[in-house]
Structures are given as C-alpha cells and as structure tokens.
Design a protein around this motif. Structure first.
Motif, PDB file in Angstrom:
ATOM      1  N   GLY A 139       3.408  -6.458   7.658  1.00  0.00           N
ATOM      2  CA  GLY A 139       2.843  -5.528   8.630  1.00  0.00           C
ATOM      3  C   GLY A 139       3.732  -4.332   8.925  1.00  0.00           C
ATOM      4  N   GLN A 140       4.618  -3.989   7.979  1.00  0.00           N
ATOM      5  CA  GLN A 140       5.591  -2.933   8.219  1.00  0.00           C
ATOM      6  C   GLN A 140       5.235  -1.641   7.482  1.00  0.00           C
ATOM      7  N   ASN A 141       5.761  -0.544   8.026  1.00  0.00           N
ATOM      8  CA  ASN A 141       5.606   0.782   7.426  1.00  0.00           C
ATOM      9  C   ASN A 141       6.994   1.347   7.156  1.00  0.00           C
ATOM     10  N   ASN A 191       2.421  -4.832   3.343  1.00  0.00           N
ATOM     11  CA  ASN A 191       3.306  -3.789   3.849  1.00  0.00           C
ATOM     12  C   ASN A 191       2.932  -2.442   3.248  1.00  0.00           C
ATOM     13  N   ASN A 192       3.392  -1.388   3.888  1.00  0.00           N
ATOM     14  CA  ASN A 192       3.068  -0.030   3.458  1.00  0.00           C
ATOM     15  C   ASN A 192       4.341   0.774   3.185  1.00  0.00           C
ATOM     16  N   SER A 237      -4.447  -2.958   7.498  1.00  0.00           N
ATOM     17  CA  SER A 237      -3.388  -3.776   6.910  1.00  0.00           C
ATOM     18  C   SER A 237      -2.610  -4.528   7.979  1.00  0.00           C
ATOM     19  N   LYS A 238      -2.334  -3.874   9.089  1.00  0.00           N
ATOM     20  CA  LYS A 238      -1.614  -4.536  10.173  1.00  0.00           C
ATOM     21  C   LYS A 238      -2.412  -5.724  10.701  1.00  0.00           C
ATOM     22  N   ALA A 239      -3.705  -5.534  10.866  1.00  0.00           N
ATOM     23  CA  ALA A 239      -4.552  -6.610  11.370  1.00  0.00           C
ATOM     24  C   ALA A 239      -4.601  -7.781  10.392  1.00  0.00           C
ATOM     25  N   LEU A 240      -4.779  -7.486   9.103  1.00  0.00           N
ATOM     26  CA  LEU A 240      -4.862  -8.539   8.100  1.00  0.00           C
ATOM     27  C   LEU A 240      -3.529  -9.260   7.915  1.00  0.00           C
ATOM     28  N   ASN A 246       0.842  -1.196   0.000  1.00  0.00           N
ATOM     29  CA  ASN A 246       0.000   0.000   0.000  1.00  0.00           C
ATOM     30  C   ASN A 246       0.872   1.240   0.000  1.00  0.00           C
ATOM     31  N   ILE A 247       0.659   2.109  -0.964  1.00  0.00           N
ATOM     32  CA  ILE A 247       1.337   3.405  -0.966  1.00  0.00           C
ATOM     33  C   ILE A 247       0.489   4.354  -0.128  1.00  0.00           C
TER      34      ILE A 247
END
Length: 262
Positions: A248-250, A182-183, A167-170, A140-141
C-alpha cells in the motif's frame, strides 16, 4: 542480495521501452521468467532480443506478448501467455499534456482506460490466483503527479490517483495472503517520454535539444535525469520474497523533487 525471485513468473506491461523495459530487465536479471508487452511487433521483438543479450544464459526466460492493454482482447492475450503470474507490473503510456479546455469526453475516457482501468482489470484477474497460491507482488508504475499535480498533466493525475486509491484499498485485503500492492512514482527519468517532452519544449521555446534536456534536469534537486536502471532496481526490490511486509505504499523516485514531508 538474493531477492528470491528465481523461477517466478512476471507480467511486465508496456515493456518494449522505457521504465517498463527497465523493470523487465531487473526482474530477468533476478532469473524471473518475464512476459514483456507492447503493441508494435518489431519493437517488441527488439526489446526481447535486447533483454536476452543483457541477461545471457543466467537470466530468466523472456516471452514477448504483442497486445493492446486497453482492450479486453489484449489483456486476455497477456493472461493466456502467463495464466498464473507471481508478479504483475502495471504500466501504460500516459496522456499528453494539455489544458482543461482540450479534454473532451473522449480524452477523459482514453486516459481512464489507459491509466486506471487497464491496471484495475488486470488486478481483478490476477489477485485471486495470487492469493490462492499465497504469493503475489503487484507494482503499479504511476507518476509523481499523483502527489504533486500540475494542471497540464490533469488527465494523467486524475486517472493515476484513482488507481492509487484502488490499490490502497485492495492492498489491505490481499496482504493477509502474502500479496502486496505498491506504486512507483517516477519523475524525469531518461526515457522516450522525456525525449517527447524535450521535443515539445524545443518547438514551443525555440531552443536546442541540449537546452531542453538541461531545463528538464534542472527541475530536480539532483540536477540530472534518472537512470532507468535505478527505477528497475526499485521495482525488483518491491517484488522480492523478503518484501512481504511492504504494501500500500507510494515510493517517490524523483531525485529529491517532492517537497512534502510525507
């Protein structure tokens, strides 16, 4: 480094220009078949031609899909063109800066539709198939504003923070089947978005374009705007077959602008 992406299929949203295009280019160079997306037919066709020229005979196949991501019909068109994607890059135009008093119900719903719901609904449609095939990469951008909110960017911050939480939850559930989410959090890349911001500054501050761009660059420790190719490379790394342990990272891509510890 071989990322193992040859022959994989990637949907790259809002990719007729800017950071979406940079991601599509990086993936096509890894011999992914990329399905690019935009609302304008002419600009989309030009982007597809540009990608083909840039990658040549060794690049992945490029398929343009004209569609509005904010509509059920648009999302369905994307998935009809690529019904079993291995990679989904969620991206969409952000709302303009403003003030709380400017943002009525319609403005809020527009921001949520563009920067939360469109991505959430595409994930809803693609994650089950990815899990069944035991491979999937979702990127995800979002925006640096997720971690460092500014009042003027409140619409963007709120919607994209919601996408970050979802996104973190999924990600915690999907990773068991080799599907990562990831983002990427950009700040000040040299794209049409920054040209829009420069034009806004020129009008508001009565300065030249060069002065506006210099002021934008000066907000980053690196003292320059990011090259979209740098962003595309990070996206491709997250999509790599060898990146299955990262989820699950940013990731901040901001020239050192983020001043927090974590």
């Amino acid at each position: 480094m071989d990322l193992g992406l040859k022959g994989k299929k990637a949907i790259v949203c809002a990719s007729s220009q800017g950071l979406g295009y940079a991601c599509a280019l990086a993936l096509a160079q890894e011999v992914c078949d990329v399905f690019i997306n935009g609302r304008g037919a002419d600009k989309l066709a030009q982007a597809a031609d540009s990608l083909r020229r840039a990658t040549g005979a060794v690049g992945g196949k490029v398929t343009p899909v004209q569609a509005d991501l904010n509509t059920d019909a648009g999302r369905s068109a994307l998935l009809a063109a690529c019904p079993a994607p291995d990679i989904l890059v969620n991206n969409n135009a952000g709302p303009p800066p403003g003030q709380l008093a400017d943002w009525d119900h319609s403005a809020w719903m527009g921001a949520l539709e563009s920067n939360l719901l469109s991505a959430a609904l595409l994930m809803r449609e693609t994650i089950p198939g990815m899990r069944a095939r035991r491979f999937g990469r979702i990127v995800n951008i979002t925006s640096a504003m997720v971690k460092t909110p500014h009042a003027a960017m409140g619409l963007s911050t709120a919607a994209r923070a919601g996408l970050t939480a979802l996104s973190k939850a999924l990600a915690r559930e999907a990773v068991i089947d080799n599907v990562t989410i990831n983002n990427l959090l950009p700040e000040r890349f040299d794209t049409p978005r920054q040209e829009f911001m420069a034009q806004r500054m020129m009008k508001d501050l009565a300065i030249t374009r060069d002065e506006a761009r210099a002021q934008i660059a000066s907000t980053l420790p690196i003292n320059r705007m990011g090259d979209p190719k740098e962003f595309g490379a990070a996206c491709a790394f997250f999509c790599a077959v060898t990146s299955g342990f990262i989820t699950g990272q940013n990731l901040q891509l901001d020239g050192g602008a983020y001043s927090g510890l974590i």
